[in-house]
Design a protein around this motif. Structure first.
Motif, PDB file in Angstrom:
ATOM      1  N   ASN A   7       1.101  -1.779   0.159  1.00 32.59           N
ATOM      2  CA  ASN A   7      -0.065  -0.494  -0.135  1.00 32.59           C
ATOM      3  C   ASN A   7       0.947   1.377  -0.147  1.00 32.59           C
ATOM      4  O   ASN A   7       0.482   2.140  -0.679  1.00 32.59           O
ATOM      5  CB  ASN A   7      -1.128  -0.132   0.909  1.00 32.59           C
ATOM      6  CG  ASN A   7      -2.010  -0.903   0.950  1.00 32.59           C
ATOM      7  OD1 ASN A   7      -2.274  -1.494  -0.247  1.00 32.59           O
ATOM      8  ND2 ASN A   7      -2.309  -1.541   2.531  1.00 32.59           N
ATOM      9  N   ASP A   8       1.741   0.982   0.711  1.00 36.39           N
ATOM     10  CA  ASP A   8       2.868   2.894   0.697  1.00 36.39           C
ATOM     11  C   ASP A   8       3.844   2.041   1.715  1.00 36.39           C
ATOM     12  O   ASP A   8       4.759   0.560   2.420  1.00 36.39           O
ATOM     13  CB  ASP A   8       2.144   3.684   1.652  1.00 36.39           C
ATOM     14  CG  ASP A   8       2.925   4.911   1.637  1.00 36.39           C
ATOM     15  OD1 ASP A   8       3.520   4.977   0.707  1.00 36.39           O
ATOM     16  OD2 ASP A   8       2.356   5.908   2.543  1.00 36.39           O
ATOM     17  N   PHE A   9       5.131   3.024   0.982  1.00 36.01           N
ATOM     18  CA  PHE A   9       6.839   2.678   1.551  1.00 36.01           C
ATOM     19  C   PHE A   9       7.031   4.295   2.154  1.00 36.01           C
ATOM     20  O   PHE A   9       6.788   5.088   1.301  1.00 36.01           O
ATOM     21  CB  PHE A   9       7.178   2.386   1.076  1.00 36.01           C
ATOM     22  CG  PHE A   9       7.607   2.309  -0.545  1.00 36.01           C
ATOM     23  CD1 PHE A   9       8.181   3.330  -0.516  1.00 36.01           C
ATOM     24  CD2 PHE A   9       7.170   1.501  -1.571  1.00 36.01           C
ATOM     25  CE1 PHE A   9       8.529   3.591  -2.147  1.00 36.01           C
ATOM     26  CE2 PHE A   9       6.461   1.615  -3.178  1.00 36.01           C
ATOM     27  CZ  PHE A   9       7.338   2.787  -2.745  1.00 36.01           C
ATOM     28  N   VAL A  10       7.686   4.302   3.252  1.00 34.13           N
ATOM     29  CA  VAL A  10       8.724   5.709   3.856  1.00 34.13           C
ATOM     30  C   VAL A  10       9.716   5.767   4.481  1.00 34.13           C
ATOM     31  O   VAL A  10       9.362   4.661   5.226  1.00 34.13           O
ATOM     32  CB  VAL A  10       7.395   6.510   4.897  1.00 34.13           C
ATOM     33  CG1 VAL A  10       7.509   7.654   5.251  1.00 34.13           C
ATOM     34  CG2 VAL A  10       5.798   6.417   4.075  1.00 34.13           C
ATOM     35  N   ILE A  11       9.964   6.137   3.809  1.00 33.45           N
ATOM     36  CA  ILE A  11      11.424   6.403   4.894  1.00 33.45           C
ATOM     37  C   ILE A  11      11.918   7.929   5.789  1.00 33.45           C
ATOM     38  O   ILE A  11      11.426   8.503   5.717  1.00 33.45           O
ATOM     39  CB  ILE A  11      12.799   6.672   3.633  1.00 33.45           C
ATOM     40  CG1 ILE A  11      14.653   6.031   4.441  1.00 33.45           C
ATOM     41  CG2 ILE A  11      12.742   7.920   3.095  1.00 33.45           C
ATOM     42  CD1 ILE A  11      14.509   5.047   4.877  1.00 33.45           C
ATOM     43  N   GLU A  12      12.192   7.271   7.458  1.00 31.08           N
ATOM     44  CA  GLU A  12      12.097   8.114   8.008  1.00 31.08           C
ATOM     45  C   GLU A  12      13.554   7.963   8.611  1.00 31.08           C
ATOM     46  O   GLU A  12      14.219   6.679   8.706  1.00 31.08           O
ATOM     47  CB  GLU A  12      10.653   7.534   9.454  1.00 31.08           C
ATOM     48  CG  GLU A  12      11.049   6.607  10.466  1.00 31.08           C
ATOM     49  CD  GLU A  12      10.020   6.356  10.867  1.00 31.08           C
ATOM     50  OE1 GLU A  12      10.763   6.114  12.595  1.00 31.08           O
ATOM     51  OE2 GLU A  12       9.843   6.795  11.590  1.00 31.08           O
ATOM     52  N   TYR A  57       4.027  -1.031   3.898  1.00 30.95           N
ATOM     53  CA  TYR A  57       2.496  -0.514   4.656  1.00 30.95           C
ATOM     54  C   TYR A  57       1.934  -1.931   3.785  1.00 30.95           C
ATOM     55  O   TYR A  57       2.360  -1.438   2.226  1.00 30.95           O
ATOM     56  CB  TYR A  57       1.758   0.397   4.863  1.00 30.95           C
ATOM     57  CG  TYR A  57       2.282   1.333   5.862  1.00 30.95           C
ATOM     58  CD1 TYR A  57       2.189   0.875   7.216  1.00 30.95           C
ATOM     59  CD2 TYR A  57       3.410   2.513   5.052  1.00 30.95           C
ATOM     60  CE1 TYR A  57       2.772   2.242   7.880  1.00 30.95           C
ATOM     61  CE2 TYR A  57       4.054   3.461   6.466  1.00 30.95           C
ATOM     62  CZ  TYR A  57       3.502   2.934   7.653  1.00 30.95           C
ATOM     63  OH  TYR A  57       4.067   3.431   8.843  1.00 30.95           O
ATOM     64  N   SER A  58       1.120  -2.897   3.632  1.00 34.34           N
ATOM     65  CA  SER A  58       0.812  -3.938   3.358  1.00 34.34           C
ATOM     66  C   SER A  58      -0.466  -4.557   3.330  1.00 34.34           C
ATOM     67  O   SER A  58      -0.699  -4.378   4.385  1.00 34.34           O
ATOM     68  CB  SER A  58       1.731  -4.900   2.486  1.00 34.34           C
ATOM     69  OG  SER A  58       1.864  -6.027   3.838  1.00 34.34           O
ATOM     70  N   ASN A  59      -0.593  -5.637   2.833  1.00 31.49           N
ATOM     71  CA  ASN A  59      -2.390  -6.470   3.473  1.00 31.49           C
ATOM     72  C   ASN A  59      -2.013  -7.342   3.458  1.00 31.49           C
ATOM     73  O   ASN A  59      -2.760  -8.485   4.073  1.00 31.49           O
ATOM     74  CB  ASN A  59      -2.829  -6.532   1.768  1.00 31.49           C
ATOM     75  CG  ASN A  59      -2.362  -7.607   0.922  1.00 31.49           C
ATOM     76  OD1 ASN A  59      -0.891  -7.506   1.151  1.00 31.49           O
ATOM     77  ND2 ASN A  59      -3.489  -8.684   0.250  1.00 31.49           N
ATOM     78  N   ASP A  60      -0.355  -8.056   4.420  1.00 31.10           N
ATOM     79  CA  ASP A  60       0.064  -8.966   4.988  1.00 31.10           C
ATOM     80  C   ASP A  60      -0.738  -8.907   5.882  1.00 31.10           C
ATOM     81  O   ASP A  60      -0.080  -8.389   7.000  1.00 31.10           O
ATOM     82  CB  ASP A  60       1.919  -8.729   5.202  1.00 31.10           C
ATOM     83  CG  ASP A  60       1.911  -9.876   6.008  1.00 31.10           C
ATOM     84  OD1 ASP A  60       1.403 -10.463   6.544  1.00 31.10           O
ATOM     85  OD2 ASP A  60       3.215 -10.487   5.416  1.00 31.10           O
TER      86      ASP A  60
END
Length: 75
Positions: A7-12, A57-60
């Motif tokens: 769904n999404d991926f973010v680096i912090e 972030y996924s549907n796992d």
């Protein structure tokens, strides 16, 4: 197994950014398929330890929010 939907991926974390990826335009990943997220390290200060996370972030059902640690040090 059902297809994974990323769904999404973010680096912090200071000093890290996403340079490119092959995941954005994929609606799902079938079993054994791959996509790449390239993270670049661009430190600002010498001798500093940098840490952060790449969040996926996924549907796992077991790991819908997964953190992958990223670390770096400018020498």
């Amino acid at each position: 197994f059902s297809d994974l939907k990323l769904n999404d991926f973010v680096i912090e974390g200071e000093g890290f950014s996403i340079a490119s990826n092959t995941c954005t335009n994929r609606k799902s990943l079938p079993s054994n398929a791959t996509c790449k997220i390239n993270v670049i390290f661009h430190p600002i200060s010498y001798g500093v330890n940098y840490t952060g996370n790449l969040w996926l972030y996924s549907n796992d059902p077991n790991n819908a929010k997964l953190a992958i640690a990223v670390i770096g040090k400018h020498k």
